[in-house]
Design a protein around this motif. Structure first.
Motif, PDB file in Angstrom:
ATOM      1  N   LEU A  63       0.909  -1.171   0.035  1.00 42.03           N
ATOM      2  CA  LEU A  63       0.072  -0.130   0.103  1.00 42.03           C
ATOM      3  C   LEU A  63       0.816   1.236   0.101  1.00 42.03           C
ATOM      4  O   LEU A  63       1.887   1.057   0.895  1.00 42.03           O
ATOM      5  N   VAL A  64       0.564   2.106  -0.904  1.00 40.15           N
ATOM      6  CA  VAL A  64       1.355   3.603  -0.926  1.00 40.15           C
ATOM      7  C   VAL A  64       0.198   4.459  -0.664  1.00 40.15           C
ATOM      8  O   VAL A  64      -0.588   4.713  -1.535  1.00 40.15           O
ATOM      9  N   ARG A  65       0.643   5.297   0.204  1.00 40.17           N
ATOM     10  CA  ARG A  65      -0.249   6.617   0.488  1.00 40.17           C
ATOM     11  C   ARG A  65       0.511   7.876  -0.081  1.00 40.17           C
ATOM     12  O   ARG A  65       1.717   7.996  -0.069  1.00 40.17           O
ATOM     13  N   GLU A  82      -4.097  -1.629  13.733  1.00 37.61           N
ATOM     14  CA  GLU A  82      -3.350  -0.710  14.371  1.00 37.61           C
ATOM     15  C   GLU A  82      -2.167  -0.070  13.649  1.00 37.61           C
ATOM     16  O   GLU A  82      -1.604   0.931  13.658  1.00 37.61           O
ATOM     17  N   LYS A  83      -1.350  -1.344  13.265  1.00 40.89           N
ATOM     18  CA  LYS A  83      -0.083  -0.970  12.324  1.00 40.89           C
ATOM     19  C   LYS A  83      -0.361  -0.233  11.022  1.00 40.89           C
ATOM     20  O   LYS A  83       0.339   0.619  10.712  1.00 40.89           O
ATOM     21  N   VAL A  84      -1.540  -0.687  10.387  1.00 41.67           N
ATOM     22  CA  VAL A  84      -1.782   0.013   9.135  1.00 41.67           C
ATOM     23  C   VAL A  84      -2.225   1.563   9.493  1.00 41.67           C
ATOM     24  O   VAL A  84      -1.877   2.772   8.622  1.00 41.67           O
ATOM     25  N   LEU A  85      -3.070   1.853  10.476  1.00 42.52           N
ATOM     26  CA  LEU A  85      -3.215   3.271  10.865  1.00 42.52           C
ATOM     27  C   LEU A  85      -2.078   4.005  11.181  1.00 42.52           C
ATOM     28  O   LEU A  85      -1.857   5.279  10.956  1.00 42.52           O
ATOM     29  N   VAL A  86      -1.397   3.514  12.157  1.00 49.61           N
ATOM     30  CA  VAL A  86      -0.137   4.117  12.701  1.00 49.61           C
ATOM     31  C   VAL A  86       0.734   4.532  11.237  1.00 49.61           C
ATOM     32  O   VAL A  86       1.478   5.552  11.292  1.00 49.61           O
ATOM     33  N   GLY A  87       0.778   3.282  10.429  1.00 46.97           N
ATOM     34  CA  GLY A  87       1.969   3.450   9.426  1.00 46.97           C
ATOM     35  C   GLY A  87       1.436   4.715   8.377  1.00 46.97           C
ATOM     36  O   GLY A  87       2.018   5.208   7.642  1.00 46.97           O
ATOM     37  N   LEU A  88       0.038   4.883   8.223  1.00 51.49           N
ATOM     38  CA  LEU A  88      -0.326   5.598   7.303  1.00 51.49           C
ATOM     39  C   LEU A  88      -0.642   7.126   7.970  1.00 51.49           C
ATOM     40  O   LEU A  88      -1.054   8.180   7.324  1.00 51.49           O
TER      41      LEU A  88
END
Length: 96
Positions: A63-65, A82-88
């Protein structure tokens, strides 16, 4: 002030279980936390392998923001919310 639309690009390779899981997880997180403020582009590298170079994709799913900047990447099926929300850098919506 107009709210920024999040531009997310998900690179997958066909309809593998990890790819399908990543798509479903991403859609769910966006609906829960970015309601109406996001655009998802899914790119299947089996169909368009030349697109991997632009975002320097070495593994799938990735996934690329794109927006908001800076660009951020997360590799995997996005099953850890949680990892996705923090990562983005997405702040979870407060549930009332």
């Amino acid at each position: 002030m107009k709210e920024e639309i999040w531009e997310l690009r998900l690179y997958v390779a066909g309809k593998t279980p990890k790819s399908v899981s990543a798509i479903n997880n991403l859609n769910r997180y966006c609906e829960e936390h970015l309601q109406g403020k996001y655009k998802i582009e899914v790119i299947d590298l089996l169909l368009q392998p030349q697109l991997a170079e632009g975002d320097q994709i070495f593994a799938v799913p990735t996934l690329v923001r794109k927006v908001p900047v800076p660009i951020r990447k997360i590799i995997g099926d996005l099953s850890n919310e949680e990892k996705v929300l923090v990562g983005l850098n997405i702040r979870p919506l407060k549930h009332i």
